[in-house]
Design a protein around this motif. Sequence first.
Motif, PDB file in Angstrom:
ATOM      1  N   TRP A   1       0.659  -1.229  -0.019  1.00  0.00           N
ATOM      2  CA  TRP A   1      -0.140   0.110  -0.053  1.00  0.00           C
ATOM      3  C   TRP A   1       0.891   1.325  -0.125  1.00  0.00           C
ATOM      4  N   ALA A   2       0.620   2.144  -0.701  1.00  0.00           N
ATOM      5  CA  ALA A   2       1.242   3.414  -0.895  1.00  0.00           C
ATOM      6  C   ALA A   2       0.286   4.671  -1.165  1.00  0.00           C
ATOM      7  N   TYR A   3       0.852   5.849  -0.927  1.00  0.00           N
ATOM      8  CA  TYR A   3       0.198   7.109  -1.288  1.00  0.00           C
ATOM      9  C   TYR A   3       1.163   8.026  -2.044  1.00  0.00           C
ATOM     10  N   SER A   4       1.037   7.878  -3.319  1.00  0.00           N
ATOM     11  CA  SER A   4       2.221   8.628  -4.168  1.00  0.00           C
ATOM     12  C   SER A   4       1.560   8.818  -5.602  1.00  0.00           C
ATOM     13  N   PHE A   5       2.056   9.992  -5.832  1.00  0.00           N
ATOM     14  CA  PHE A   5       1.743  10.270  -7.303  1.00  0.00           C
ATOM     15  C   PHE A   5       2.718   9.904  -8.058  1.00  0.00           C
ATOM     16  N   PHE A   6       2.302   9.131  -9.081  1.00  0.00           N
ATOM     17  CA  PHE A   6       3.463   8.363  -9.886  1.00  0.00           C
ATOM     18  C   PHE A   6       3.116   8.832 -11.353  1.00  0.00           C
ATOM     19  N   PRO A   7       3.819   9.472 -11.834  1.00  0.00           N
ATOM     20  CA  PRO A   7       3.814   9.766 -13.293  1.00  0.00           C
ATOM     21  C   PRO A   7       3.880   8.272 -14.108  1.00  0.00           C
ATOM     22  N   ASN A   8       3.097   8.264 -15.006  1.00  0.00           N
ATOM     23  CA  ASN A   8       2.794   6.964 -15.739  1.00  0.00           C
ATOM     24  C   ASN A   8       2.898   5.828 -15.096  1.00  0.00           C
ATOM     25  N   VAL A   9       1.821   5.964 -14.247  1.00  0.00           N
ATOM     26  CA  VAL A   9       1.529   5.112 -13.272  1.00  0.00           C
ATOM     27  C   VAL A   9       1.245   3.638 -13.770  1.00  0.00           C
ATOM     28  N   ASP A  10       0.666   3.506 -14.932  1.00  0.00           N
ATOM     29  CA  ASP A  10       0.445   2.172 -15.719  1.00  0.00           C
ATOM     30  C   ASP A  10       1.624   1.545 -16.109  1.00  0.00           C
ATOM     31  N   LYS A  11       2.626   2.371 -16.259  1.00  0.00           N
ATOM     32  CA  LYS A  11       3.917   1.882 -16.942  1.00  0.00           C
ATOM     33  C   LYS A  11       5.121   1.764 -15.636  1.00  0.00           C
ATOM     34  N   THR A  12       4.502   1.992 -14.703  1.00  0.00           N
ATOM     35  CA  THR A  12       5.446   1.861 -13.400  1.00  0.00           C
ATOM     36  C   THR A  12       4.879   1.055 -12.288  1.00  0.00           C
ATOM     37  N   TRP A  13       4.289   1.608 -11.602  1.00  0.00           N
ATOM     38  CA  TRP A  13       3.408   0.747 -10.462  1.00  0.00           C
ATOM     39  C   TRP A  13       2.748  -0.718 -11.046  1.00  0.00           C
ATOM     40  N   VAL A  14       2.069  -0.443 -12.065  1.00  0.00           N
ATOM     41  CA  VAL A  14       1.099  -1.357 -12.583  1.00  0.00           C
ATOM     42  C   VAL A  14       2.036  -2.299 -13.129  1.00  0.00           C
ATOM     43  N   LYS A  15       2.934  -1.712 -13.813  1.00  0.00           N
ATOM     44  CA  LYS A  15       3.894  -2.737 -14.790  1.00  0.00           C
ATOM     45  C   LYS A  15       4.767  -3.683 -13.816  1.00  0.00           C
ATOM     46  N   ALA A  16       5.074  -3.027 -12.571  1.00  0.00           N
ATOM     47  CA  ALA A  16       5.951  -3.842 -11.809  1.00  0.00           C
ATOM     48  C   ALA A  16       5.321  -5.178 -11.559  1.00  0.00           C
TER      49      ALA A  16
END
Length: 550
Positions: free
Chosen positions: A248-263
Amino acid sequence: MTRASGRRLKAAAAFGVAAMLVATGCSVSVKSGTSNVGPTTLLVGGADNGSPALFRNFNPFSPNKRNLTTWMYEPLGVVNNLDGAETPFLATGYDLPNARTVDFHIRQGVRWSDGKAFTAADVAYTFQLLRTHAALDTAGVWQHIRSVSVAGDDVVFHLKNSDVPAAKLIEQTLIVPEHVWRKVKDPVTYTDPNPVVTGPYTLARFTPNQYTLAKNKSYWQADKVEVQKVVVPGSSSDLAIATQGFDWAYSFFPNVDKTWVKADEQHNSYWFPPGGIVSLLPNLTKAPFKNIDFRKGLSLALDRQQIADKAEQGYVQAASQTGLLLPNEKASLNTAIPDQGMVTQDTAAALAAFAKAGYTKHGGKLVDASGRPLSVDLTVPDGWSDWLQGAQEIIQQLRAVGITVKLDKPQPAAYQQDLQNGDFDLALGTVGGSGSLYQDYNNLLNSAFKKAVGTSTASNYERYGDAATDKLLNTLRTTTDPAAQQRLADQLQNVVYGQLPEISLFYGGLWGLSSDKKFTGWPSQKNPYASLMTWGSTPLLVMTHLRLAK
């Protein structure tokens, strides 16, 4: 800046490395302290931050407390900031015998983590503590309360005035044990290093770099809590969150699909519901902003969705001009307002409105009756990169109708002071998102906050004042009938839509990231029982909903 759009962990240059690691399948070893996270342990990022080291302070009333203090101490009830829904915790509920009295029914069978029984006396003591030590009353509950009394298992709050919304404010106060705190010499400076609590977790281990919470085995809702431990690093970069197994995290990720989700495409997801309205605040003490036709021109000149996309990369939507967070508060929407309060860019109508205000376009510039071109300042805090990107789009759109806009970028502390003192022309700011319609409109519109320029105010930075609006607010504050409350809310929406005390732009997202690899039951658009905020009492809702993944 409110929590609705605050607490964003901005992407550093290293984040490009994170994306590259994810894309190539490389991994990074988890730093010391998080490598032994087990299958029933929650690893949470963006939840706390050392500066540079963590200071051991769990005083629930301290502005410098550790953020997960609120995962241990409980209030009488938790308010869902998305829609205002209330969930009973240390009280089973409350009654309003009249608009000046709130009667909370205190839950029985609850024990403090040291084994002592929790009682109504603890509740009364907590509020008297806040009265005696005003510095602890950070929410200002004693601005509403005249006295507190205990009647059996009930705690009765006698209010200074008819004040129905006060119940929600009172119920969110964290409750402390009388048998511990009455021995504290100075509750204001007390750091509460070993907190005695009623909540689902107790402090298990603390270091300057990381702390751990463990399940409170005697918790009154222990059967609803399946996360056995919570690990909280003192810092968690975007790189770490994306690659080191955070749940769980609270963070604004640019390109969240290619970073957080892709992970971890099988398990990682995100949800960015509206948590506030990012608005253009006009200083209503100054010309031309005090002119309603000029404000209408500003509103019509702007393409809100384009501004939202520029600022927040398409993750949030343009905002309704009703002052409501949609779809969160759709049930309260005034259905007589067209298009749910959405305003469409209309350059011709904008120029017509400007003309009514005395400004016409000549040679590509908007000029007043003397031919002087209009130039205004737009105040945005330095370092808030998403807002600054949105501001650049606003500047371009207003330039298209002939207005020269100069960007003023004070440091965040100076920005806040400028807002409070009324030292600005136009400013980006956040309104709404408290979970209380009354509180949101009161903060925006109440002339009690309308201070002279140069005098600090806590709300209503644009300095709106109208006797009829004040009357609506006062009536809403004293009304217990739901149908009457809705009629008053409709009229207040008309004020915001028609008078434009602020110009709503886009919703500030609550940047929640979650993984269902180990735990399921996360809040989502389909199940919006809470947001994914990691601070305040919202996590109490989340931690009593999560279940071990099967």
